[in-house]
Design a protein around this motif. Sequence first.
Motif, mmCIF file in Angstrom:
data_model
loop_
_atom_site.group_PDB
_atom_site.id
_atom_site.type_symbol
_atom_site.label_atom_id
_atom_site.label_comp_id
_atom_site.label_asym_id
_atom_site.label_seq_id
_atom_site.Cartn_x
_atom_site.Cartn_y
_atom_site.Cartn_z
ATOM 1 N N ASP A 175 -56.922 -1.697 17.824
ATOM 2 C CA ASP A 175 -55.593 -1.218 17.421
ATOM 3 C C ASP A 175 -54.829 -0.818 18.670
ATOM 4 O O ASP A 175 -55.392 -0.766 19.766
ATOM 5 N N PHE A 176 -53.551 -0.569 18.525
ATOM 6 C CA PHE A 176 -52.749 -0.076 19.651
ATOM 7 C C PHE A 176 -51.466 0.550 19.127
ATOM 8 O O PHE A 176 -51.088 0.344 17.976
ATOM 9 N N LYS A 177 -50.826 1.301 20.034
ATOM 10 C CA LYS A 177 -49.566 1.980 19.695
ATOM 11 C C LYS A 177 -48.492 1.534 20.674
ATOM 12 O O LYS A 177 -48.751 1.452 21.883
ATOM 13 N N ILE A 178 -47.314 1.215 20.160
ATOM 14 C CA ILE A 178 -46.188 0.903 21.047
ATOM 15 C C ILE A 178 -44.968 1.708 20.608
ATOM 16 O O ILE A 178 -44.944 2.259 19.502
ATOM 17 N N GLU A 179 -43.990 1.746 21.511
ATOM 18 C CA GLU A 179 -42.732 2.435 21.200
ATOM 19 C C GLU A 179 -41.579 1.523 21.597
ATOM 20 O O GLU A 179 -41.720 0.672 22.482
ATOM 21 N N PHE A 180 -40.446 1.742 20.952
ATOM 22 C CA PHE A 180 -39.264 0.921 21.224
ATOM 23 C C PHE A 180 -38.092 1.810 21.612
ATOM 24 O O PHE A 180 -38.053 2.992 21.262
ATOM 25 N N GLY A 181 -37.122 1.198 22.318
ATOM 26 C CA GLY A 181 -35.916 1.934 22.684
ATOM 27 C C GLY A 181 -34.693 1.046 22.557
ATOM 28 O O GLY A 181 -34.798 -0.189 22.491
ATOM 29 N N ARG A 182 -33.527 1.711 22.503
ATOM 30 C CA ARG A 182 -32.252 0.979 22.423
ATOM 31 C C ARG A 182 -31.585 0.987 23.781
ATOM 32 O O ARG A 182 -31.535 2.017 24.452
ATOM 33 N N GLN A 183 -31.049 -0.182 24.137
ATOM 34 C CA GLN A 183 -30.306 -0.306 25.397
ATOM 35 C C GLN A 183 -28.925 -0.867 25.055
ATOM 36 O O GLN A 183 -28.834 -1.894 24.372
ATOM 37 N N TYR A 184 -27.901 -0.202 25.549
ATOM 38 C CA TYR A 184 -26.543 -0.676 25.298
ATOM 39 C C TYR A 184 -26.203 -1.754 26.316
ATOM 40 O O TYR A 184 -26.319 -1.537 27.527
ATOM 41 N N ASP A 185 -25.830 -2.913 25.851
ATOM 42 C CA ASP A 185 -25.470 -4.010 26.742
ATOM 43 C C ASP A 185 -23.942 -4.026 26.902
ATOM 44 O O ASP A 185 -23.224 -4.363 25.958
ATOM 45 N N GLU A 186 -23.473 -3.633 28.106
ATOM 46 C CA GLU A 186 -22.020 -3.514 28.313
ATOM 47 C C GLU A 186 -21.322 -4.864 28.223
ATOM 48 O O GLU A 186 -20.163 -4.941 27.836
ATOM 49 N N GLN A 187 -22.057 -5.940 28.591
ATOM 50 C CA GLN A 187 -21.418 -7.267 28.601
ATOM 51 C C GLN A 187 -21.008 -7.729 27.208
ATOM 52 O O GLN A 187 -19.904 -8.202 27.008
ATOM 53 N N ASP A 188 -21.952 -7.567 26.253
ATOM 54 C CA ASP A 188 -21.602 -8.050 24.909
ATOM 55 C C ASP A 188 -21.380 -6.910 23.914
ATOM 56 O O ASP A 188 -21.144 -7.155 22.729
ATOM 57 N N GLY A 189 -21.448 -5.653 24.399
ATOM 58 C CA GLY A 189 -21.192 -4.504 23.528
ATOM 59 C C GLY A 189 -22.233 -4.337 22.435
ATOM 60 O O GLY A 189 -21.992 -3.650 21.443
#
Length: 254
Positions: A175-189
């Motif tokens: 098994d394993f654990k991962i995490e996610f994040g949000r990144q704002y892309d200025e080029q395409d908004g």
Amino acid sequence: MARGAKIYEGKAKILYEGPEPGTIIQYFKDDATAFNAEKKDVIEGKGALNNRFCEHIMTGLNSLGMPTHFIRRINAREQLCHKVEIIPLEVIVRNVSAGSMAKRLGMDEGVQLSRPLVEFSYKDDSLGDPLVAEEHIEVMQWATRSELESMIDMAFRVNDYLSGMMHGIGIKLIDFKIEFGRQYDEQDGMMNLLLADEISPDSCRLWDIETGAKLDKDVFRRDLGNLADAYTEVARRLNILPKGGTASGPQLVK
Ligand code: UDP
């Protein structure tokens, strides 16, 4: 590379502002903790090994087109990453019963599941990271339905990739654990979803296929032996051992 102000210090890593806007430096400590930091120790060499594991795995995933926060390793303990807004969820993928799932469902550990399973925990140490359903995630607005679907899809892709990598060196990915994040892309908004945090034997269960020996953080959690030796063994099989060794490398015989 100059690192900026400290942003956050966690149990195993410290995050600093990076050299460019939108970047951070992730520093891997030698600290090991378990049971919500009730058990603690310093394992010399663990930080450098985990930095290498992470580099190896994230580079491989990037090359397959998986969006991750990883940019490059800077030195033995630090890596440059994209800055993201972390989604407060631990995404756990299980192939075989173990740990909290086995306990919760009254199962033996080591039972192969009929298919890989994804679980979510809400990241909150004071609550002990409780297991939550997809419904909770949507109702509490921790992530949108579309982010949830992307996280599940990416979690299975990571599972396929990592299971294959480990199988090739005689190790079963339990098994394993991962995490996610949000990144704002200025080029395409747009808001992009990136695989973030780390993937290392601190966040996976890895069992030797032949002997069943545990080669992950359970060695520390359950007092099964020397954690640095277990991680060094995985790094040696992956051929990513830092030059000069970190943990118990070859000794000079006098
Ligand atoms: N895990 C993790 N961080 C956590 C909780 C779990 O990296 O805060 C990993 C753990 O190493 C294992 C998987 O997620 O590979 C599943 O862990 P489990 O839910 O069985 O919890 P545990 O038994 O470790 O408390």
